[in-house]
Design a protein around this motif. Structure first.
Motif, mmCIF file in Angstrom:
data_model
loop_
_atom_site.group_PDB
_atom_site.id
_atom_site.type_symbol
_atom_site.label_atom_id
_atom_site.label_comp_id
_atom_site.label_asym_id
_atom_site.label_seq_id
_atom_site.Cartn_x
_atom_site.Cartn_y
_atom_site.Cartn_z
ATOM 1 N N THR A 38 18.559 -17.094 6.591
ATOM 2 C CA THR A 38 17.366 -17.201 5.726
ATOM 3 C C THR A 38 17.511 -16.552 4.351
ATOM 4 O O THR A 38 16.589 -16.593 3.550
ATOM 5 N N TRP A 39 18.644 -15.922 4.078
ATOM 6 C CA TRP A 39 18.877 -15.423 2.715
ATOM 7 C C TRP A 39 19.282 -16.632 1.853
ATOM 8 O O TRP A 39 19.745 -17.643 2.382
ATOM 9 N N PRO A 40 19.178 -16.521 0.539
ATOM 10 C CA PRO A 40 19.619 -17.650 -0.292
ATOM 11 C C PRO A 40 21.094 -17.994 -0.026
ATOM 12 O O PRO A 40 21.489 -19.151 -0.109
ATOM 13 N N GLU A 41 21.901 -17.008 0.334
ATOM 14 C CA GLU A 41 23.332 -17.267 0.560
ATOM 15 C C GLU A 41 23.673 -17.595 2.023
ATOM 16 O O GLU A 41 24.836 -17.524 2.424
ATOM 17 N N GLN A 42 22.652 -17.961 2.811
ATOM 18 C CA GLN A 42 22.888 -18.313 4.219
ATOM 19 C C GLN A 42 24.004 -19.351 4.380
ATOM 20 O O GLN A 42 24.091 -20.303 3.614
ATOM 21 N N ARG A 43 24.847 -19.112 5.396
ATOM 22 C CA ARG A 43 25.838 -20.132 5.756
ATOM 23 C C ARG A 43 25.939 -20.195 7.277
ATOM 24 O O ARG A 43 25.827 -19.163 7.947
ATOM 25 N N GLU A 96 0.812 -1.222 0.000
ATOM 26 C CA GLU A 96 0.000 0.000 0.000
ATOM 27 C C GLU A 96 0.842 1.267 0.000
ATOM 28 O O GLU A 96 0.341 2.362 -0.278
ATOM 29 N N ALA A 97 2.130 1.131 0.323
ATOM 30 C CA ALA A 97 2.975 2.321 0.540
ATOM 31 C C ALA A 97 3.156 3.146 -0.730
ATOM 32 O O ALA A 97 3.281 2.609 -1.825
ATOM 33 N N ASP A 98 3.163 4.483 -0.543
ATOM 34 C CA ASP A 98 3.501 5.386 -1.652
ATOM 35 C C ASP A 98 5.012 5.581 -1.706
ATOM 36 O O ASP A 98 5.577 5.862 -2.752
ATOM 37 N N VAL A 99 5.625 5.459 -0.530
ATOM 38 C CA VAL A 99 7.084 5.594 -0.440
ATOM 39 C C VAL A 99 7.600 4.518 0.517
ATOM 40 O O VAL A 99 7.015 4.291 1.572
ATOM 41 N N ILE A 100 8.687 3.868 0.119
ATOM 42 C CA ILE A 100 9.358 2.924 1.024
ATOM 43 C C ILE A 100 10.785 3.421 1.232
ATOM 44 O O ILE A 100 11.499 3.696 0.265
ATOM 45 N N ILE A 101 11.153 3.552 2.500
ATOM 46 C CA ILE A 101 12.554 3.864 2.815
ATOM 47 C C ILE A 101 13.100 2.607 3.482
ATOM 48 O O ILE A 101 12.652 2.229 4.570
ATOM 49 N N TYR A 102 14.030 1.945 2.844
ATOM 50 C CA TYR A 102 14.498 0.665 3.393
ATOM 51 C C TYR A 102 16.001 0.705 3.647
ATOM 52 O O TYR A 102 16.748 1.438 2.998
ATOM 53 N N ALA A 103 16.401 -0.080 4.650
ATOM 54 C CA ALA A 103 17.816 -0.127 5.032
ATOM 55 C C ALA A 103 18.533 -1.069 4.063
ATOM 56 O O ALA A 103 18.647 -2.269 4.296
ATOM 57 N N GLY A 104 19.005 -0.488 2.968
ATOM 58 C CA GLY A 104 19.521 -1.292 1.861
ATOM 59 C C GLY A 104 20.756 -2.118 2.181
ATOM 60 O O GLY A 104 21.034 -3.117 1.514
ATOM 61 N N SER A 105 21.495 -1.734 3.234
ATOM 62 C CA SER A 105 22.702 -2.496 3.562
ATOM 63 C C SER A 105 22.335 -3.833 4.197
ATOM 64 O O SER A 105 23.166 -4.731 4.262
ATOM 65 N N LEU A 106 21.116 -3.976 4.687
ATOM 66 C CA LEU A 106 20.749 -5.192 5.421
ATOM 67 C C LEU A 106 19.465 -5.864 4.962
ATOM 68 O O LEU A 106 19.305 -7.069 5.107
ATOM 69 N N VAL A 107 18.535 -5.076 4.446
ATOM 70 C CA VAL A 107 17.249 -5.666 4.043
ATOM 71 C C VAL A 107 17.395 -6.308 2.667
ATOM 72 O O VAL A 107 17.960 -5.710 1.746
ATOM 73 N N ASN A 108 16.884 -7.510 2.538
ATOM 74 C CA ASN A 108 16.917 -8.196 1.249
ATOM 75 C C ASN A 108 16.060 -7.417 0.230
ATOM 76 O O ASN A 108 14.860 -7.231 0.459
ATOM 77 N N PRO A 109 16.640 -6.954 -0.864
ATOM 78 C CA PRO A 109 15.859 -6.153 -1.828
ATOM 79 C C PRO A 109 14.674 -6.920 -2.421
ATOM 80 O O PRO A 109 13.749 -6.301 -2.963
ATOM 81 N N ALA A 110 14.674 -8.236 -2.288
ATOM 82 C CA ALA A 110 13.530 -9.028 -2.780
ATOM 83 C C ALA A 110 12.232 -8.609 -2.089
ATOM 84 O O ALA A 110 11.140 -8.791 -2.626
ATOM 85 N N LEU A 111 12.340 -8.023 -0.888
ATOM 86 C CA LEU A 111 11.148 -7.554 -0.171
ATOM 87 C C LEU A 111 10.419 -6.466 -0.954
ATOM 88 O O LEU A 111 9.224 -6.248 -0.781
ATOM 89 N N LEU A 112 11.158 -5.789 -1.821
ATOM 90 C CA LEU A 112 10.548 -4.704 -2.600
ATOM 91 C C LEU A 112 9.588 -5.248 -3.657
ATOM 92 O O LEU A 112 8.848 -4.483 -4.273
ATOM 93 N N ASN A 113 9.604 -6.542 -3.876
ATOM 94 C CA ASN A 113 8.640 -7.141 -4.812
ATOM 95 C C ASN A 113 7.198 -6.918 -4.365
ATOM 96 O O ASN A 113 6.276 -7.031 -5.160
#
Ligand code: SAH
Length: 251
Positions: A193-198, A25-42
């Motif tokens: 939980t990221w695809p690159e989890q180790r 629903e958001a008109d604007v999203i401000i996300y912490a790009g250094s840590l949040v998985n950008p896939a969330l922007l889908n």
């Protein structure tokens, strides 16, 4: 209205249903790009504007919110994990209060358990889980002294250390000084939980070496304690010989 949303640990489908809906629903999203998985922007709608706060100051973040409010829009401030853990959210909330902007917090926030809006910083203990922050040389967050880590070690605390991957030599020293045996189990969880989890299992005396050998320098949780071993006690809750409010012990 500004919604502070926790993105969860990383995987796109580990956000709450409510969080995902608000992203949509958001008109604007401000996300912490250094840590949040950008896939969330889908989850965002097509017309939504996106800002990565990694390169922004607090003032710039507030400016974006102000503009959005002036246009009658809704902003989602998307933080990684639980926004109240090292999320620097109080200063944002205080600025928004000054401007009279309405805000809502992710109801999962640990913060809700505390009076006021103070983010959890430094060291606290709750239910045997310890979140420690250890930064002897200063850093983006106020530091907790190594001594505190040592004290926790002396109580045999189970620990989950945030923001500590670059400081593992110091962490090892403090844990040893606190009395943790060198073979106490530990694990480095990189990008859970990221695809690159180790996940690297080691001991409290091999944390730094393990991180070095595997080139882990950030976005990792350091977990320490015997819960990582194989010993545990069966719960009384489902034990046939134990009676509790909902069940009689079988004869
Ligand atoms: N609010 C976040 C923490 C932000 S501080 C939360 O609730 O998780 C950033 C630190 O969090 C990182 O340095 C790392 O220690 C930890 N972290 C956050 N997400 C992580 C993940 N998916 N895997 C491993 N560590 C993570």
């Amino acid at each position: 209205m500004v919604h502070f949303i926790g993105a969860g640990p990383g995987a796109e489908d580990l956000i709450t249903v409510r969080g995902a809906k608000l992203l949509g629903e958001a008109d604007v999203i401000i996300y912490a790009g250094s840590l949040v998985n950008p896939a969330l922007l889908n989850y965002k709608k097509e017309s939504c504007a996106v800002y990565d706060s990694a390169s922004m100051t607090l003032e710039q973040v507030i400016e974006v919110v102000k503009d959005t409010e002036a246009r009658g829009g809704m902003t989602v401030r998307l933080h990684t994990g639980d926004p109240s853990l090292y999320g620097a959210i109080r200063e944002q909330m205080d600025e928004l209060d000054k401007l009279g902007v309405g805000l809502r917090r992710d109801p999962r926030c640990v913060l809700l358990l505390r009076r006021g809006r103070r983010p959890l910083r430094g060291v606290y203990t709750a239910r045997g889980i310890t979140v420690g922050y250890h930064h002897p040389h200063g850093g983006p967050h106020p530091r907790a002294e190594g001594e505190e880590l040592r004290k926790m070690a002396s109580h045999g605390c189970t620990m989950v250390l945030f923001l500590s991957t670059g400081l593992l030599e110091d962490v090892e020293q403090e844990l040893a000084a606190g009395g943790y045996a060198p073979d106490t189990p530990a694990a480095i969880v990189y990008k859970a939980t990221w695809p690159e989890q180790r996940v690297y299992r080691c001991t409290v005396s091999t944390l730094a070496k393990t991180a070095r050998e595997n080139q882990v320098t950030k976005t990792a949780l350091i977990t320490i304690g015997h819960f990582l071993g194989d010993d545990y006690e069966r719960s009384k809750l489902y034990d046939p010989t134990f009676t509790h409010e909902f069940r009689e012990a079988s004869k």
